[in-house]
Design a protein around this motif. Structure first.
Motif, PDB file in Angstrom:
ATOM      1  N   HIS A   1      -8.648 -29.143 -24.547  1.00 45.72           N
ATOM      2  CA  HIS A   1      -9.220 -30.024 -23.516  1.00 45.72           C
ATOM      3  C   HIS A   1     -10.685 -29.666 -23.309  1.00 45.72           C
ATOM      4  CE1 HIS A   1      -5.004 -30.529 -21.560  1.00 45.72           C
ATOM      5  NE2 HIS A   1      -5.187 -31.347 -22.574  1.00 45.72           N
ATOM      6  N   PHE A   2     -11.578 -30.598 -23.548  1.00 45.36           N
ATOM      7  CA  PHE A   2     -12.985 -30.399 -23.224  1.00 45.36           C
ATOM      8  C   PHE A   2     -13.657 -31.756 -23.107  1.00 45.36           C
ATOM      9  CE2 PHE A   2     -12.877 -30.653 -27.825  1.00 45.36           C
ATOM     10  CZ  PHE A   2     -14.041 -31.308 -28.202  1.00 45.36           C
ATOM     11  N   GLY A   3     -14.832 -31.780 -22.466  1.00 45.04           N
ATOM     12  CA  GLY A   3     -15.557 -33.043 -22.308  1.00 45.04           C
ATOM     13  C   GLY A   3     -17.028 -32.800 -22.536  1.00 45.04           C
TER      14      GLY A   3
ATOM     15  N   GLY B   1     -23.592 -29.933 -24.339  1.00 46.44           N
ATOM     16  CA  GLY B   1     -22.339 -29.338 -24.804  1.00 46.44           C
ATOM     17  C   GLY B   1     -21.213 -30.364 -24.866  1.00 46.44           C
ATOM     18  N   GLY B   2     -20.287 -30.123 -25.813  1.00 43.78           N
ATOM     19  CA  GLY B   2     -19.105 -30.961 -25.903  1.00 43.78           C
ATOM     20  C   GLY B   2     -19.339 -32.288 -26.611  1.00 43.78           C
ATOM     21  N   ASP B   3     -20.575 -32.535 -27.053  1.00 44.30           N
ATOM     22  CA  ASP B   3     -20.906 -33.788 -27.757  1.00 44.30           C
ATOM     23  C   ASP B   3     -20.848 -33.516 -29.260  1.00 44.30           C
ATOM     24  OD1 ASP B   3     -23.901 -35.920 -27.898  1.00 44.30           O
ATOM     25  OD2 ASP B   3     -21.884 -36.089 -28.790  1.00 44.30           O
ATOM     26  N   CYS B   4     -19.640 -33.575 -29.832  1.00 42.58           N
ATOM     27  CA  CYS B   4     -19.418 -33.166 -31.225  1.00 42.58           C
ATOM     28  C   CYS B   4     -20.303 -33.924 -32.207  1.00 42.58           C
ATOM     29  CB  CYS B   4     -17.956 -33.342 -31.595  1.00 42.58           C
ATOM     30  SG  CYS B   4     -16.841 -32.414 -30.538  1.00 42.58           S
ATOM     31  N   LYS B   5     -20.532 -35.195 -31.961  1.00 41.94           N
ATOM     32  CA  LYS B   5     -21.278 -36.034 -32.901  1.00 41.94           C
ATOM     33  C   LYS B   5     -22.696 -35.485 -33.096  1.00 41.94           C
ATOM     34  CE  LYS B   5     -21.635 -41.001 -33.839  1.00 41.94           C
ATOM     35  NZ  LYS B   5     -23.094 -41.161 -34.074  1.00 41.94           N
ATOM     36  N   HIS B   6     -23.227 -34.899 -32.035  1.00 39.09           N
ATOM     37  CA  HIS B   6     -24.604 -34.374 -32.104  1.00 39.09           C
ATOM     38  C   HIS B   6     -24.627 -32.861 -31.974  1.00 39.09           C
ATOM     39  CE1 HIS B   6     -24.875 -38.555 -30.475  1.00 39.09           C
ATOM     40  NE2 HIS B   6     -25.694 -38.637 -31.516  1.00 39.09           N
ATOM     41  N   CYS B   7     -23.503 -32.205 -32.291  1.00 38.28           N
ATOM     42  CA  CYS B   7     -23.437 -30.752 -32.095  1.00 38.28           C
ATOM     43  C   CYS B   7     -24.492 -30.039 -32.937  1.00 38.28           C
ATOM     44  CB  CYS B   7     -22.054 -30.230 -32.449  1.00 38.28           C
ATOM     45  SG  CYS B   7     -21.873 -28.493 -32.057  1.00 38.28           S
ATOM     46  N   ASN B   8     -25.189 -29.071 -32.323  1.00 36.68           N
ATOM     47  CA  ASN B   8     -26.279 -28.361 -33.022  1.00 36.68           C
ATOM     48  C   ASN B   8     -26.062 -26.850 -33.012  1.00 36.68           C
ATOM     49  OD1 ASN B   8     -26.609 -27.862 -30.316  1.00 36.68           O
ATOM     50  ND2 ASN B   8     -28.840 -28.164 -30.319  1.00 36.68           N
TER      51      ASN B   8
ATOM     52  N   LEU C   1     -23.916 -22.951 -33.411  1.00 30.80           N
ATOM     53  CA  LEU C   1     -22.960 -21.976 -33.906  1.00 30.80           C
ATOM     54  C   LEU C   1     -22.817 -20.931 -32.809  1.00 30.80           C
ATOM     55  CD1 LEU C   1     -24.297 -21.363 -37.567  1.00 30.80           C
ATOM     56  CD2 LEU C   1     -22.377 -22.826 -36.880  1.00 30.80           C
ATOM     57  N   ARG C   2     -21.763 -20.124 -32.905  1.00 29.94           N
ATOM     58  CA  ARG C   2     -21.544 -19.074 -31.913  1.00 29.94           C
ATOM     59  C   ARG C   2     -21.292 -17.736 -32.597  1.00 29.94           C
ATOM     60  NH1 ARG C   2     -19.783 -23.617 -29.522  1.00 29.94           N
ATOM     61  NH2 ARG C   2     -20.173 -23.831 -27.275  1.00 29.94           N
ATOM     62  N   LEU C   3     -21.748 -16.682 -31.939  1.00 39.78           N
ATOM     63  CA  LEU C   3     -21.467 -15.317 -32.399  1.00 39.78           C
ATOM     64  C   LEU C   3     -20.718 -14.616 -31.279  1.00 39.78           C
ATOM     65  CD1 LEU C   3     -21.989 -13.068 -34.575  1.00 39.78           C
ATOM     66  CD2 LEU C   3     -23.987 -12.440 -33.195  1.00 39.78           C
TER      67      LEU C   3
ATOM     68  N   PRO D   1     -18.051 -21.551 -36.200  1.00 35.95           N
ATOM     69  CA  PRO D   1     -18.693 -22.860 -36.369  1.00 35.95           C
ATOM     70  C   PRO D   1     -18.478 -23.766 -35.165  1.00 35.95           C
ATOM     71  CG  PRO D   1     -16.803 -22.632 -37.853  1.00 35.95           C
ATOM     72  CD  PRO D   1     -16.943 -21.325 -37.150  1.00 35.95           C
ATOM     73  N   CYS D   2     -17.402 -23.509 -34.401  1.00 38.89           N
ATOM     74  CA  CYS D   2     -17.064 -24.440 -33.314  1.00 38.89           C
ATOM     75  C   CYS D   2     -16.234 -23.716 -32.257  1.00 38.89           C
ATOM     76  CB  CYS D   2     -16.281 -25.607 -33.900  1.00 38.89           C
ATOM     77  SG  CYS D   2     -15.512 -26.677 -32.683  1.00 38.89           S
ATOM     78  N   LEU D   3     -16.491 -24.050 -30.975  1.00 38.94           N
ATOM     79  CA  LEU D   3     -15.761 -23.443 -29.867  1.00 38.94           C
ATOM     80  C   LEU D   3     -14.277 -23.799 -29.938  1.00 38.94           C
ATOM     81  CD1 LEU D   3     -15.759 -21.957 -27.108  1.00 38.94           C
ATOM     82  CD2 LEU D   3     -16.430 -24.125 -26.055  1.00 38.94           C
ATOM     83  N   PHE D   4     -13.988 -25.061 -30.289  1.00 43.60           N
ATOM     84  CA  PHE D   4     -12.602 -25.529 -30.326  1.00 43.60           C
ATOM     85  C   PHE D   4     -12.083 -25.542 -31.757  1.00 43.60           C
ATOM     86  CE2 PHE D   4     -11.262 -26.586 -26.098  1.00 43.60           C
ATOM     87  CZ  PHE D   4     -12.450 -26.517 -25.386  1.00 43.60           C
TER      88      PHE D   4
ATOM     89  N   THR E   1     -18.186 -24.930 -43.107  1.00 43.96           N
ATOM     90  CA  THR E   1     -16.836 -25.321 -42.657  1.00 43.96           C
ATOM     91  C   THR E   1     -16.856 -25.860 -41.222  1.00 43.96           C
ATOM     92  OG1 THR E   1     -16.438 -23.078 -41.845  1.00 43.96           O
ATOM     93  CG2 THR E   1     -15.731 -23.565 -44.111  1.00 43.96           C
ATOM     94  N   LYS E   2     -18.061 -26.089 -40.681  1.00 40.98           N
ATOM     95  CA  LYS E   2     -18.142 -26.582 -39.306  1.00 40.98           C
ATOM     96  C   LYS E   2     -17.396 -27.918 -39.215  1.00 40.98           C
ATOM     97  CE  LYS E   2     -21.381 -27.617 -35.589  1.00 40.98           C
ATOM     98  NZ  LYS E   2     -20.749 -26.793 -34.535  1.00 40.98           N
ATOM     99  N   PRO E   3     -16.399 -28.017 -38.321  1.00 39.38           N
ATOM    100  CA  PRO E   3     -15.615 -29.251 -38.261  1.00 39.38           C
ATOM    101  C   PRO E   3     -16.410 -30.411 -37.666  1.00 39.38           C
ATOM    102  CG  PRO E   3     -14.925 -27.746 -36.519  1.00 39.38           C
ATOM    103  CD  PRO E   3     -15.928 -27.004 -37.367  1.00 39.38           C
TER     104      PRO E   3
ATOM    105  N   LYS F   1     -15.366 -32.413 -35.483  1.00 38.30           N
ATOM    106  CA  LYS F   1     -15.199 -32.329 -34.026  1.00 38.30           C
ATOM    107  C   LYS F   1     -14.207 -31.228 -33.676  1.00 38.30           C
ATOM    108  CE  LYS F   1     -12.242 -36.507 -33.762  1.00 38.30           C
ATOM    109  NZ  LYS F   1     -11.030 -35.974 -34.122  1.00 38.30           N
ATOM    110  N   GLY F   2     -14.285 -30.764 -32.431  1.00 40.82           N
ATOM    111  CA  GLY F   2     -13.428 -29.689 -31.979  1.00 40.82           C
ATOM    112  C   GLY F   2     -11.984 -30.143 -31.834  1.00 40.82           C
ATOM    113  N   THR F   3     -11.067 -29.196 -32.045  1.00 40.87           N
ATOM    114  CA  THR F   3      -9.636 -29.491 -31.857  1.00 40.87           C
ATOM    115  C   THR F   3      -9.064 -28.477 -30.866  1.00 40.87           C
ATOM    116  OG1 THR F   3      -9.267 -28.185 -33.849  1.00 40.87           O
ATOM    117  CG2 THR F   3      -9.278 -30.593 -34.081  1.00 40.87           C
TER     118      THR F   3
HETATM  119  S1  SF4 Z   1     -18.152 -29.524 -32.664  1.00 37.75           S
HETATM  120 FE1  SF4 Z   1     -17.153 -27.856 -31.580  1.00 37.75          FE
HETATM  121  S2  SF4 Z   1     -18.819 -26.646 -30.743  1.00 37.75           S
HETATM  122 FE2  SF4 Z   1     -19.652 -28.643 -31.298  1.00 37.75          FE
HETATM  123  S3  SF4 Z   1     -19.521 -29.878 -29.429  1.00 37.75           S
HETATM  124 FE3  SF4 Z   1     -17.679 -30.229 -30.594  1.00 37.75          FE
HETATM  125  S4  SF4 Z   1     -16.192 -28.760 -29.761  1.00 37.75           S
HETATM  126 FE4  SF4 Z   1     -18.210 -28.068 -29.151  1.00 37.75          FE
END
Ligand code: SF4
Length: 266
Positions: free
Chosen positions: A195-197, A204-211, A213-215, A223-226, A248-250, A252-254
């Motif tokens: 669950h995220f928005g 944040g949370g805008d997968c289409k424009h995600c920019n 990575l996380r360490l 590559p992705c929080l979800f 391997t960045k998806p 969109k988040g799952t």
């Molecule tokens: S792709 Fe992953 S990290 Fe990026 S906005 Fe979506 S859920 Fe968040």
């Protein structure tokens, strides 16, 4: 650098600790939260090396998160080491603000540019309930100290539940309006349930424009929080781990069944 969906990835969020001086009920259990072993936490030199490799690959925006980043010992020194890395245009931090009255000026002098401060209510009693014991006056003083230290713009992150914004959120919006603070409403997230928005007022949370990575604080490049995907920089090397995260960045988040919020930094 571009990922396979042609998204420009120029932002790295770094969790510098999984520890925190609060126990917000939507982030951390009251007792016995699963904590990382001290020896697994990245050393400052390792974090600086990651930033240097990331900057060479095109990352120009760094955000320090936690847990609560200000509970990491010598955090000012780490900020100074990161701000010395060439190629960065932004160095920000997300904090609960409790320790900011003492840290704002040293952080600004060390090269920190700006802060996001968590505040879900302006009611002292409710704040103490949400955070399981926090003192809201320290946060208000932290916001003041950030402004005086020039950590601008000061942004407020307000976690909200599903549906229309309630009394607490409206109170925070009022407070931000009166004090010239920028406000982000963050839908309460659930990693395991997926669950995220999209963050209102943020990106944040805008997968289409995600920019991004996380360490994680124990050296996993994500590559992705979800997502359950992560690449260990100590095993693979920094460059290879970043490459694999990018490749391997998806789209969109799952779901993320492996992390807790306090060891990935939201
Ligand atoms: S792709 Fe992953 S990290 Fe990026 S906005 Fe979506 S859920 Fe968040």
């Amino acid at each position: 650098m571009l990922d396979r969906f042609n998204r420009k990835i120029n932002y790295l969020r770094i969790s510098v600790t999984d520890r925190c001086n609060l126990r917000c009920h939507y982030c951390m259990p009251a007792d016995n939260p699963c904590m990382l072993r001290h020896q697994d936490i990245l050393r400052f030199e390792e974090i600086q090396q990651v930033v240097a490799v990331a900057a060479a690959l095109g990352v120009d925006k760094i955000r320090l998160t936690g847990g609560e980043p200000l509970v990491r010992r010598d955090i000012v020194e780490l900020v100074s080491m990161i701000s010395a890395v060439p190629g960065l245009s932004d160095l920000a931090m997300t904090t609960n603000g409790i320790l900011l009255p003492d840290f704002a000026l040293p952080l600004a002098r060390a090269g920190l540019r700006r802060v996001n401060i968590s505040l879900d209510t302006t009611d002292a009693v409710k704040f103490r309930e949400i955070t399981r014991g926090g003192d809201i006056q320290k946060v208000f003083k932290g916001i003041e100290a950030a402004r005086e230290a020039g950590l601008l713009p000061v942004k407020v992150n307000c976690v909200v539940g599903p549906g229309p914004h309630g009394e607490d959120a409206r109170g925070v919006a009022d407070y931000c309006m009166r004090n010239g603070l920028q406000l982000r409403f963050i839908q309460q997230m659930d990693l395991q349930a997926g669950h995220f928005g999209i963050v209102e007022g943020g990106s944040g949370g805008d997968c289409k424009h995600c920019n991004r990575l996380r360490l994680t604080s124990d050296g996993k490049m994500k590559p992705c929080l979800f997502s359950d995907l992560s690449y260990d920089i100590r095993q693979l090397g920094i460059h290879r781990a970043m490459e694999m995260a990018l490749d391997t960045k998806p789209e969109k988040g799952t779901v993320n069944r492996l992390n807790c919020f306090h060891n990935i930094g939201g």
